[in-house]
Structures are given as structure tokens and as C-alpha cells.
Motif scaffolding. Structure first.
Motif, short mmCIF file in Angstrom:
data_model
loop_
_atom_site.label_atom_id
_atom_site.label_comp_id
_atom_site.label_asym_id
_atom_site.label_seq_id
_atom_site.Cartn_x
_atom_site.Cartn_y
_atom_site.Cartn_z
N VAL A 223 39.73 46.13 41.31
CA VAL A 223 40.22 46.89 42.46
C VAL A 223 40.73 45.90 43.50
O VAL A 223 40.48 44.68 43.42
CB VAL A 223 39.10 47.77 43.07
CG1 VAL A 223 38.65 48.83 42.07
CG2 VAL A 223 37.92 46.93 43.53
N HIS A 224 41.41 46.40 44.49
CA HIS A 224 41.90 45.56 45.56
C HIS A 224 40.72 44.93 46.29
O HIS A 224 39.65 45.52 46.44
CB HIS A 224 42.76 46.38 46.53
CG HIS A 224 43.57 45.56 47.46
ND1 HIS A 224 43.06 45.05 48.65
CD2 HIS A 224 44.86 45.13 47.40
CE1 HIS A 224 43.99 44.35 49.27
NE2 HIS A 224 45.11 44.40 48.54
N ALA A 225 40.91 43.73 46.81
CA ALA A 225 39.83 43.01 47.46
C ALA A 225 39.26 43.78 48.64
O ALA A 225 38.05 43.80 48.87
CB ALA A 225 40.32 41.64 47.91
N TYR A 226 40.12 44.44 49.41
CA TYR A 226 39.64 45.18 50.57
C TYR A 226 38.69 46.30 50.16
O TYR A 226 37.67 46.55 50.82
CB TYR A 226 40.82 45.75 51.35
CG TYR A 226 41.63 44.70 52.10
CD1 TYR A 226 41.28 43.34 52.05
CD2 TYR A 226 42.74 45.05 52.86
CE1 TYR A 226 42.02 42.39 52.72
CE2 TYR A 226 43.49 44.11 53.53
CZ TYR A 226 43.12 42.77 53.46
OH TYR A 226 43.86 41.82 54.13
N GLU A 227 39.03 46.99 49.10
CA GLU A 227 38.17 48.06 48.63
C GLU A 227 36.82 47.53 48.17
O GLU A 227 35.77 48.12 48.43
CB GLU A 227 38.86 48.81 47.49
CG GLU A 227 40.15 49.50 47.88
CD GLU A 227 40.79 50.21 46.71
OE1 GLU A 227 40.12 50.36 45.65
OE2 GLU A 227 41.97 50.61 46.81
N SER A 228 36.83 46.39 47.50
CA SER A 228 35.58 45.79 47.04
C SER A 228 34.70 45.37 48.21
O SER A 228 33.50 45.62 48.23
CB SER A 228 35.88 44.60 46.13
OG SER A 228 34.69 43.94 45.76
N VAL B 293 45.60 36.57 52.94
CA VAL B 293 44.96 37.89 52.97
C VAL B 293 45.71 38.87 52.08
O VAL B 293 45.38 40.07 52.06
CB VAL B 293 44.90 38.42 54.41
CG1 VAL B 293 44.08 37.47 55.29
CG2 VAL B 293 46.29 38.65 55.00
N ILE B 294 46.70 38.38 51.36
CA ILE B 294 47.47 39.23 50.45
C ILE B 294 46.85 39.11 49.06
O ILE B 294 46.85 38.03 48.46
CB ILE B 294 48.95 38.82 50.42
CG1 ILE B 294 49.54 38.88 51.82
CG2 ILE B 294 49.71 39.72 49.46
CD1 ILE B 294 49.50 40.24 52.46
N PHE B 295 46.34 40.21 48.58
CA PHE B 295 45.68 40.24 47.27
C PHE B 295 46.39 41.26 46.38
O PHE B 295 47.04 42.19 46.89
CB PHE B 295 44.20 40.59 47.43
CG PHE B 295 43.43 39.60 48.24
CD1 PHE B 295 42.95 38.43 47.66
CD2 PHE B 295 43.21 39.81 49.59
CE1 PHE B 295 42.25 37.51 48.41
CE2 PHE B 295 42.52 38.89 50.35
CZ PHE B 295 42.04 37.73 49.76
N PRO B 296 46.25 41.08 45.09
CA PRO B 296 46.99 41.98 44.18
C PRO B 296 46.53 43.43 44.32
O PRO B 296 45.34 43.70 44.46
CB PRO B 296 46.67 41.42 42.80
CG PRO B 296 45.39 40.68 42.98
CD PRO B 296 45.42 40.13 44.36
N THR C 82 34.86 36.54 45.19
CA THR C 82 33.76 37.29 45.79
C THR C 82 33.83 38.78 45.46
O THR C 82 32.85 39.50 45.66
CB THR C 82 33.76 37.12 47.32
OG1 THR C 82 34.99 37.65 47.86
CG2 THR C 82 33.63 35.66 47.69
N THR C 83 34.99 39.25 44.98
CA THR C 83 35.12 40.65 44.60
C THR C 83 34.79 40.89 43.13
O THR C 83 34.74 42.05 42.71
CB THR C 83 36.55 41.15 44.88
OG1 THR C 83 37.46 40.50 43.99
CG2 THR C 83 36.95 40.85 46.31
N ALA C 84 34.58 39.81 42.36
CA ALA C 84 34.28 39.94 40.94
C ALA C 84 32.80 40.22 40.75
O ALA C 84 31.94 39.48 41.27
CB ALA C 84 34.68 38.68 40.19
N THR C 85 32.48 41.27 40.02
CA THR C 85 31.08 41.64 39.81
C THR C 85 30.33 40.56 39.06
O THR C 85 29.14 40.31 39.32
CB THR C 85 31.01 42.96 39.03
OG1 THR C 85 31.76 43.96 39.74
CG2 THR C 85 29.58 43.43 38.88
#
Length: 748
Positions: A547-552, A474-477, A455-458
Motif C-alpha cells: 500500500v502507499h506509505a501514507y496509508e501504512s 516524500v513521493i512514494f509509489p 518502515t512500511t514493510a510488514t
């Protein structure tokens, strides 16, 4: 001239004079007889009560010196050509519709004699006939054949509104004086049908618009309207019955079992089984073997990559190559295919699509997220399950691999598989009865983690409609690609490969053997310890994940709030209260006593933080209590912090009150309980369990069909035998406040 000639001439004149006098005498005699006959007939008809024949009131002298009495023309009558009425006398006599009958043969003879004696009558007849050939407007309307109905169409006699007693009749008798009258124009007095006795109007047929304006309708209008209404009702009933009878197939079945449909790469043939159409192993990307190993998925966009003829997709195909929890190997490297279960193969009523993305970990493990024939039919959805690469085949990031690509990048190959699979669904699902505008991603465990990253991929924003995440991490790179490549140097040492060509030449078994044991599995069934290893297969490759998932997610939410673009799709998070249970943990002790449970907690990071007494205020000192604590630290509370505090997204928690009786039969809701209930594989023997299944299915499929939950859009929902609001989780508040969560959430 001689005397003889003169005498002959006088004799001839005398003869003519005598003849003339004789003729005049005969004419007077005929007139007297006619008057007597007329008087007799009039008296007879008056006595019999037949139609009135009125006597003349005044006389008139003609050129021949005869007195002719004028005829009486009654009100409501007009004059018709005598020829027309004379020719119809016989017919009217046969039908008993004539107003006059000839009483004697003598009267007929007198009429014929009168016509012979008065040759001027023939001329009058010709004049009348000429007028007849050129009728006035009223004559034209009268002479036209009667038509009935609003469309000027002749209807059966049963629809006609008629009264034989109202037919036209003669208004007066034709007398001998009429025939001898040189002024007679050959017209008869005919009384017409009266439609309205009160108004005395002549019956006429008004046009439809005029009848509507005057609100005067006839029986024909009512009958035609009734027929039209009945036809419309029959059509509507036929449509409804046809729709309820079941959707027809767009294509016939071959041998009663096999059905063929289309894809962008050629036709495929599926099988009809369990009331649905099943298609197994449809290729959606180029096989990732040989030179394509450790490369991003490539769609089948070239005809040379497709198959000839019709592809048989009757039998299940192997999974992608992976290591299971018991360290066994299963699957094949050539595995980029997908399965489709659909209740229909048609185009006119597309159904919602549910994409099943499941894996126990990113190293492998067969997920229960498998297509259900029963619920594809009963819930009217199309299930799609794509295979994707796992372990080193799907996520290995190394510098020697990055250098073969420009710009340099590696890793996240399995994520690219899912992206190409979603593209394939957009292009082809319409041929399987699915709706490309309604695609729900159902991710389970490690598959949910991949789905959350997707869901974070454009590139994936327009390929799905909504997301359902069950027991995701909830741990993402967050580390750069170079750091991830350095962490994977151990793989090069074990495989003894120093370049990409070597990695693509070695066998699949050698790839699996070169994977360190510490990279396998996850820590979902244990309490955290200090300095524990945290390693994620996902990397920030710079292409798919930037970017990190949270930022996206934060950026997407801000854009939605500002109304700039709708990129933040509906998301639902969920887990179970006993997702930390595994058979391996259960078998560590034959009897989990309170002392063993307390000792296990003291030996963990929680004991190091002196939180043992605090946590046992919320959990029991039993095996079930220990599992609930592990679940809260690894999965439940981290998801609560993400969904409630950061995304304001709805979240559900499956409790043991309804999902109990699963693996242990002890009232625990295991990690697979929610997905098994959604797909109908949950073992429901007790009424409470059946109620739980019903509640979970209502919860999920309402979201699939409507894009929202059947309750509040935010907050916590407890799913047991019913859907109930969950107002708070005090244990999670404690763990979040003490910085145990989300720091030690499980990693896929």
C-alpha cells in the motif's frame, strides 16, 4: 603351750606396744613442728603483704584422735584436684603466677612423710581423680581450650584481651593438716578470672546470637567486621578500576592486528585500526549474479553457500554497480556485503547499532554516510554499512521478469537487500559487540527514501528500533505493479531482450546502457515546471510494498494510539536549508544577479502561478535565496507537511548560521552537512562550525542511546550553533496553501 612360748609371746606384745607408743610420740612431735612451721609461715606472709592465709577457728577430732582445723574457702573460689595443681606448681613457680611457694626443703619432706604415714590419702586421691575424669558442665567449659572470635577460631595473641594479673591463683595454702585429713578429697581452692568486677560474674564466652541480642560485643567481633568491610571495599574498588581500564577483548589479536569472530556462515577475521575493529565486505546474501540477477535477495541459510576456513575481511570491497552523477560507472554486480566498525568484540556489554543507508539517488551516487572509526570509539556505537543494488539492478520492474515468479512480481530488489541485511544483523551483530535490540536506521537522501519505504514493510517491523531520515523524498509509489511495468517498456526496446533469460545473459554494462537518461538522477536542484516528468524507481510490488506509505503510517499510528500493538517506531525527519545546492547549478552563471534570480523564478511553475512577488517576500534575490526557495519546494516544506501535519513526528532544520563555510564558505548548509557532522567528516575550521558539529552530534547520539530526542518529541528544531525551537516557517505555509507543496517534491 609352754611357759617359754607364752613368755616369748608377751615379749612380742610388749615390743609392739612400745613400737606403737613410739610411733604415737613421733606423730605428736611432727604435729607440733608442723603447727609451729605453719604459724611462722603465716606470720612471714602477713608481714610481706602476700596473699592472706587465714587461721582455723575451730577444731575437729579425726579417727586417729588428731585435731584438724577446717580450711577457709574464700568467695569466688572453687576446689580443683590437688593432683592438677601440684603438677602445675613448678610451672607456676617459674612464671611467678603461683599463689604459694614452698619455703623449705623440710616442708617437702614432711609432706612426703605424711603421705607415707597415711595410706588412705592415696585412696582419696583416686576418688578425686575419678571425679576429675567425669567433670561437670562447668568443668567441661573450663577444661576446653580458650577460643576467641565468633567462628570459634583461634586468633593471634595480639587480638586476645588478657590480663596476666587476673589468672587463676590459689585461694589458700595447702597445709599438713590437709594431707593428714582422711576426708580431704584432693581438691585445691582456685580463684577464677572475674570479667565484671561490678557484677561479680564469672567470665564466659557467649554465642554470637546472644551477644547481638544483648548488644555486648568483644574486640574480636569488631576486628572481624572491620576485615570483612575492608575486603568488600577492595573488591568494589577493583571492579570499578577494572571497568574504567577498558573492556578486555574476548579474543586475542593475531600478530597484534587481526581479530577473529563468528558469523552464521563461518568465522571472519578483521583488522584493528584507528582504535576500532574493522570488518570489510562480509557477505550477507547470495551473490545476485547469473540466474540470481533481478531476483529478491536470498540469505546465506545453506552451508553450501558459505566459505571454508576463516574469511579475511581486511580490505574494503567494491560498491554495487552504479552510475555516478558525472556519468561514470563504478562498482561490481557481486556486491551484497556489509562493513562493520566496532570499538569492541565482546558479549557482556553490547552497544547500540547504527545502520548507514545512503545514496545520492536510487540510480547511484556515493553518499557521505560512511562508518566513522573515530565516532565508533568516542560515541560507543557499532556502525554497519550494507551495500544494496541500485538502478536497474535494484528496481527494474518488467512483465517478463514478473512472469518468472509466482505470484507474479518484480522490482524493489534493492529493498529486499536491505531487509536481508537487517536479518543478518539480528543474527550476527552480537558477535561484533552490538545490541540487536537497539538498531537505528540512519538514511540519507535516496537512502532515507528507501528507509522510509522499509518502515512500511510488514516483514521489517521487528528488525529495527528507530529511524533517522535526512533529506528523504516524500513521493512514494501509488500506482499498481502493472502500470509501473508499462512505464518501463522502453528498457526492453533498448536492451533488445524479450525474455528474462536474455536480461540475465547480457553484460552489466549493457544493462546500464539500456537505462534511459531520464531515469537517472533527480530534480533536487531545480525549480518545478509544468508537466514535469515524475518517475520513481520504487513500485508497489505486492510483496514488500503493498500500500502507499501514507496509508501504512496512518494504520500504524492508529494502532499505537489504541494500544493494540507497538509497530510505529520512533522517527525523526530532517534536512538543511540549502539542500538544493549543487555544483552544476552554481556553475550555470558566473554571477547570479538579482535579475537572473528573478527571471529563473518567473520561468518556473511558481511564475506561472503568479507567485513570484509573494515568494520574494520570504527569500532574497541572491543565489543563496534561490537555493533556499528550491530547497523549500523540493525537500523542506514537503517534509514539514509529512512530519508535522500527518505523522506528528519531530523534525530538525540545519540553518546556515552554524553549518556555513562548507563547500562555498558562504554560510550555506548543504545537503550533506547534517550527516557529515554526525559522522565527523564535516570540515569545521571556525568556532561556529565546531559548535554546530557538537550540537548535531548531541542531537543524534542521544536519540541512538535513548530512543528519543533531548527536547520536545514533536515540533520543529533549528540546529545551528545550538538547538533552538523553530516556531514556524511562513514560506512553507504559503507553498502548501498554493498547492505547490508537496506536489512538486523531489523524486528519487
Amino acid at each position: 603351750m609352754s611357759t617359754t612360748d607364752i613368755s616369748q609371746l608377751d615379749n612380742e606384745n610388749d615390743t609392739k606396744t612400745l613400737d606403737k607408743k613410739q610411733i604415737e610420740a613421733e606423730e605428736k612431735e611432727v604435729m607440733l613442728k608442723s603447727e609451729n612451721l605453719k604459724t611462722d609461715n603465716s606470720d612471714d606472709k602477713k608481714n610481706e603483704g602476700e596473699g592472706p592465709v587465714r587461721a582455723a577457728l575451730a577444731g575437729e577430732v579425726t579417727e586417729q584422735g588428731r585435731e584438724v582445723k577446717p580450711k577457709f574457702i574464700p568467695i569466688g573460689a572453687i576446689k580443683m584436684p590437688g593432683f592438677f595443681t601440684r603438677n602445675s606448681d613448678k610451672d607456676k613457680t617459674k612464671e611467678d603466677e603461683s599463689g604459694i611457694e614452698k619455703d623449705t626443703e623440710h616442708e617437702k619432706t614432711l609432706e612426703k612423710t605424711d603421705e607415707d604415714l597415711n595410706p588412705k590419702q592415696h585412696l582419696g586421691f583416686l576418688q578425686a581423680f575419678t571425679k576429675f575424669l567425669q567433670p561437670k558442665d562447668n568443668d567441661k567449659e573450663r577444661d576446653q581450650p580458650k577460643r576467641f572470635g565468633i567462628f570459634d577460631v583461634k586468633y593471634p595473641r595480639m587480638f586476645k584481651k588478657g590480663n596476666t594479673n587476673q589468672e587463676a591463683t590459689l585461694a589458700s595454702m595447702e597445709t599438713l593438716e590437709d594431707k593428714l585429713d582422711p576426708t580431704n578429697d584432693g581438691m585445691e581452692n582456685i580463684k577464677l578470672d572475674v570479667a565484671d568486677q561490678e557484677e561479680g560474674k564469672v567470665a564466659t564466652r557467649l554465642p554470637l546470637k546472644e551477644r547481638i541480642r544483648q548488644k555486648k560485643f568483644i574486640i574480636d567481633d569488631i576486628m572481624v567486621c572491620a576485615v570483612i568491610v575492608l575486603v568488600l571495599l577492595a573488591v568494589i574498588v577493583g571492579i570499578i578500576v577494572g571497568a574504567r581500564a577498558g573492556p578486555p577483548n574476548d579474543r586475542p589479536l593475531r600478530l597484534g592486528r587481526f581479530i577473529t569472530t563468528l558469523t552464521t556462515c563461518g568465522p571472519v577475521e578483521g583488522i584493528y585500526d584507528e582504535g576500532v575493529y574493522k570488518f570489510y565486505g562480509i557477505p550477507y546474501a547470495v551473490p545476485p549474479i547469473g540466474e540470481k540477477r533481478f531476483t529478491y535477495a536470498q540469505p546465506l541459510n545453506n552451508i553450501s553457500l558459505c566459505w571454508n576456513g576463516t574469511l579475511q575481511t581486511h580490505e574494503p570491497t567494491p560498491l554495487c554497480l552504479q552510475l555516478l552523477e558525472n556519468s561514470t560507472i563504478t562498482g561490481e554486480e557481486d556486491c551484497l556485503t556489509l562493513d562493520i566498525f566496532t570499538p569492541q568484540v565482546r558479549y557482556d556489554s553490547p552497544l547500540p547499532v547504527v545502520v548507514l543507508i545512503g545514496a545520492n539517488s536510487l540510480s547511484g551516487g556515493i553518499s557521505p554516510a560512511q562508518p566513522s572509526a573515530l565516532y565508533a570509539r568516542t560515541k560507543e556505537v557499532v556502525f554497519v554499512r550494507p551495500n544494496f543494488r541500485l538502478g536497474a539492478f535494484g528496481f527494474l520492474a518488467l512483465d517478463i521478469l514478473s512472469n518468472t515468479k509466482y505470484p507474479p512480481t518484480s522490482g524493489n530488489y534493492g529493498l529486499s537487500d536491505l531487509l536481508v541485511a537487517l536479518q543478518w544483523i539480528q543474527y550476527n551483530i552480537k558477535h561484533f559487540g552490538g545490541d540487536a535490540e537497539s538498531v537505528t536506521l540512519l538514511g540519507h537522501r535516496a537512502g532515507a527514501t528507501l528507509t522510509a519505504a522499509l518502515t512500511t514493510a510488514t516483514k521489517a517491523q521487528k528488525l529495527y528500533s528507530r529511524v533517522w531520515l535526512s533529506s528523504a523524498s516524500v513521493i512514494f509509489p501509488g500506482e499498481p505493479l502493472q502500470q509501473s511495468q508499462s512505464n518501463n517498456e522502453q528498457f526492453k526496446q533498448i536492451s533488445k531482450c524479450s525474455d528474462a533469460d536474455c536480461l540475465r545473459r547480457i553484460t552489466p554494462t549493457e544493462i546500464l546502457s539500456a537505462t534511459p537518461d531520464t531515469w537517472l538522477g533527480n530534480n533536487i536542484d531545480s525549480l518545478p515546471v509544468a508537466n514535469e516528468l515524475k518517475r520513481s524507481w520504487l513500485v508497489l510490488d505486492g510483496d514488500y510494498l503493498r500500500v502507499h506509505a501514507y496509508e501504512s503510517w496512518d494504520a500504524q499510528r492508529e494502532a499505537k494510539e489504541k494500544g493494540k500493538e507497538k509497530v510505529f517506531k520512533p522517527m525523526v525527519f530532517g534536512t538543511t536549508t540549502h539542500s538544493g545546492h549543487t555544483e552544476l547549478l552554481r556553475m550555470k552563471h558566473m554571477n547570479w544577479t538579482a535579475e537572473i534570480v528573478e527571471r529563473t523564478v518567473n520561468e518556473s511553475y511558481i511564475g506561472e502561478r503568479n507567485l513570484t512577488a509573494s515568494v520574494f517576500e520570504h527569500f532574497n534575490k541572491t543565489y543563496e535565496g534561490l537555493v533556499e526557495l528550491i530547497t523549500s519546494v523540493r525537500t523542506l516544506c514537503p517534509l514539514v507537511s509529512l512530519a508535522r501535519l500527518r505523522l506528528a513526528a519531530p523534525m530538525y532544520v540545519v540553518t546556515g548560521s552554524g553549518a556555513g563555510g562548507g563547500v562555498l564558505g558562504s554560510g550555506m548548509a548543504t545537503v550533506d552537512s547534517d550527516v557529515e557532522a554526525i559522522l565527523g567528516t564535516f570540515e569545521s575550521e571556525m568556532p561556529e562550525q565546531r559548535r554546530f558539529m557538537s550540537a548535531m552530534q548531541q542531537f543524534f547520539y542521544y536519540f541512538v542511546w535513548h530512543g528519543r530526542l533531548p527536547g520536545p518529541e514533536t515540533g520543529l528544531v533549528a540546529v545551528g550553533q545550538d538547538l533552538l525551537p523553530l516556531h514556524g516557517l511562513p514560506a512553507c505555509d504559503l507553498l502548501i496553501r498554493e498547492d505547490v507543496v508537496p506536489r512538486y517534491a523531489h523524486v528519487d
